[in-house]
Design a protein around this motif. Structure first.
Motif: not given
Length: 110
Positions: A27-51
């Motif tokens: 959890k202290q690695s850069l890879a962990y923080t990068y993966v978590m940031d990317q998943f939080r940034k691309n969470e499901v939105t209210g759009e019907r289809y998000c390419r």
């Protein structure tokens, strides 16, 4: 295109592979923080289809496959590589075979 896993399952899989590679302090690695940031940034939105979300999910699924395949490759590499010259009996046993024995008792077999 084949059906992809849920984003949560892919995220957990990537974190499992990071934990296997880096140990308990992953959890202290850069890879962990990068993966978590990317998943939080691309969470499901209210759009019907998000390419962009589908593209990010496909990229993360590909990254998970890469991590798992690399781990399996290293395991196999450590198992079969670099033990120097082996006896013919040991090599035959590695692939599941046995060397034939001389039935007449010529004195040179074990």
């Amino acid at each position: 295109m084949a059906a992809l896993s849920s984003p949560l399952r892919v995220c957990r899989g990537i974190l499992k592979e990071l934990r296997a590679i880096q140990g308990p302090h992953y959890k202290q690695s850069l890879a962990y923080t990068y993966v978590m940031d990317q998943f939080r940034k691309n969470e499901v939105t209210g759009e019907r289809y998000c390419r962009a979300q589908q593209e990010a999910l496909h990229s993360s699924h590909t990254y998970l496959c890469l991590l798992a395949s690399t781990r399996h490759h290293l395991t196999l590499h450590n198992l079969y590589h670099g033990k120097g010259e082996r006896d013919p009996e040991e090599v035959a046993g590695l692939v599941g075979l046995r060397l034939p024995t001389q039935p007449g008792g010529k004195g040179w077999e074990k």
